[in-house]
Motif scaffolding. Sequence first.
Motif, PDB file in Angstrom:
ATOM      1  N   GLU A  39       0.832  -1.213   0.000  1.00  0.00           N
ATOM      2  CA  GLU A  39       0.000   0.000   0.000  1.00  0.00           C
ATOM      3  C   GLU A  39       0.865   1.261   0.000  1.00  0.00           C
ATOM      4  O   GLU A  39       0.472   2.281  -0.572  1.00  0.00           O
ATOM      5  CB  GLU A  39      -0.942  -0.001   1.202  1.00  0.00           C
ATOM      6  N   THR A  56       0.573   4.247  -2.649  1.00  0.00           N
ATOM      7  CA  THR A  56       0.310   5.601  -2.161  1.00  0.00           C
ATOM      8  C   THR A  56       1.241   6.625  -2.789  1.00  0.00           C
ATOM      9  O   THR A  56       0.821   7.741  -3.118  1.00  0.00           O
ATOM     10  CB  THR A  56       0.439   5.642  -0.621  1.00  0.00           C
ATOM     11  N   PRO A  66       1.378   1.479  13.312  1.00  0.00           N
ATOM     12  CA  PRO A  66       0.048   1.040  12.870  1.00  0.00           C
ATOM     13  C   PRO A  66      -0.693   0.278  13.975  1.00  0.00           C
ATOM     14  O   PRO A  66      -0.095  -0.261  14.901  1.00  0.00           O
ATOM     15  CB  PRO A  66       0.341   0.105  11.701  1.00  0.00           C
ATOM     16  N   ALA A  89      -7.884  -1.380  10.969  1.00  0.00           N
ATOM     17  CA  ALA A  89      -7.886  -0.322   9.956  1.00  0.00           C
ATOM     18  C   ALA A  89      -7.290  -0.859   8.667  1.00  0.00           C
ATOM     19  O   ALA A  89      -6.489  -1.792   8.685  1.00  0.00           O
ATOM     20  CB  ALA A  89      -7.084   0.874  10.456  1.00  0.00           C
ATOM     21  N   SER A 123      -4.203   0.792   3.633  1.00  0.00           N
ATOM     22  CA  SER A 123      -4.106   2.030   2.854  1.00  0.00           C
ATOM     23  C   SER A 123      -4.076   3.255   3.767  1.00  0.00           C
ATOM     24  O   SER A 123      -3.434   4.269   3.453  1.00  0.00           O
ATOM     25  CB  SER A 123      -5.267   2.137   1.864  1.00  0.00           C
ATOM     26  N   LYS A 124      -4.742   3.166   4.908  1.00  0.00           N
ATOM     27  CA  LYS A 124      -4.730   4.276   5.865  1.00  0.00           C
ATOM     28  C   LYS A 124      -3.362   4.389   6.532  1.00  0.00           C
ATOM     29  O   LYS A 124      -2.841   5.493   6.741  1.00  0.00           O
ATOM     30  CB  LYS A 124      -5.819   4.077   6.917  1.00  0.00           C
ATOM     31  N   ALA A 125      -2.763   3.255   6.872  1.00  0.00           N
ATOM     32  CA  ALA A 125      -1.417   3.268   7.451  1.00  0.00           C
ATOM     33  C   ALA A 125      -0.425   3.865   6.470  1.00  0.00           C
ATOM     34  O   ALA A 125       0.464   4.634   6.838  1.00  0.00           O
ATOM     35  CB  ALA A 125      -0.992   1.856   7.841  1.00  0.00           C
ATOM     36  N   LEU A 149      -0.680   6.181   4.403  1.00  0.00           N
ATOM     37  CA  LEU A 149      -0.698   7.647   4.368  1.00  0.00           C
ATOM     38  C   LEU A 149       0.258   8.250   5.393  1.00  0.00           C
ATOM     39  O   LEU A 149       0.834   9.315   5.159  1.00  0.00           O
ATOM     40  CB  LEU A 149      -2.121   8.163   4.612  1.00  0.00           C
ATOM     41  N   MET A 176      -1.505   5.711  14.313  1.00  0.00           N
ATOM     42  CA  MET A 176      -2.806   5.679  13.651  1.00  0.00           C
ATOM     43  C   MET A 176      -3.885   5.176  14.606  1.00  0.00           C
ATOM     44  O   MET A 176      -4.877   4.581  14.180  1.00  0.00           O
ATOM     45  CB  MET A 176      -2.750   4.854  12.359  1.00  0.00           C
ATOM     46  N   TYR A 177      -3.713   5.442  15.915  1.00  0.00           N
ATOM     47  CA  TYR A 177      -4.717   5.033  16.913  1.00  0.00           C
ATOM     48  C   TYR A 177      -4.839   6.107  17.963  1.00  0.00           C
ATOM     49  O   TYR A 177      -4.030   7.043  18.005  1.00  0.00           O
ATOM     50  CB  TYR A 177      -4.313   3.709  17.557  1.00  0.00           C
TER      51      TYR A 177
END
Length: 199
Positions: A15, A19, A154, A174, A177-179, A181, A198-199
């Motif tokens: 990912e 990205t 993550p 999650a 793809s969010k990680a 970023l 990311m939390y």
Amino acid sequence: MRILVIGASGTIGSEIVKTFGPDHEIIQAGRNGKDVQVDISSVESIKNMYDQVGKVDAVVNAAGGAKFAKLTELTPEINEVGIQSKQKGQVNLVLLGMDYVNDNGSFTLTTGIMMDDPIKEGAGIAMANGAVKYFVKAAAIEMPRGIRINSVSPTIMKESWEALGSYFQGFDPAPASKAALLYKKSVLGALTGKNLEMY
């Protein structure tokens, strides 16, 4: 920008590659790397990778192994897996890679939620994650030539939930793809010495 992504074929690594997209030159590395092979638990393998790749603007690492184990069954041998790969492997990517990163470039390493939100059978992994986090914080004040260094932490990934979800009861998974970023933020932004959570 020329970016070396280690662990590029993994859940998060793939990912990260997506990205950054076609705007950057991405070199994909890993145990079965598309462009170059590397085992981050081996100093010689890391040296060989950098020799093959040459100068880059950023090094992004999404690789590093460690094992789940109950504390009463966590032997030095089991613990050593995380120390050699997740902990020392990532530190060695920086120590051996500084001369290969261009002025004002960056390193981005990987930690994880278990160091801040402990789970059963995760003590050894949490230890390795925490060591990397605080290496990044301390190393940032001494990095040469304007090079920045950060880590990304993550949570459990949706893509890994089927295999690992039983360890993460009550957690909200999650998408990878969010990680990805946060890795992009680390590379293209201006932060240094930070653990991007990311939390």
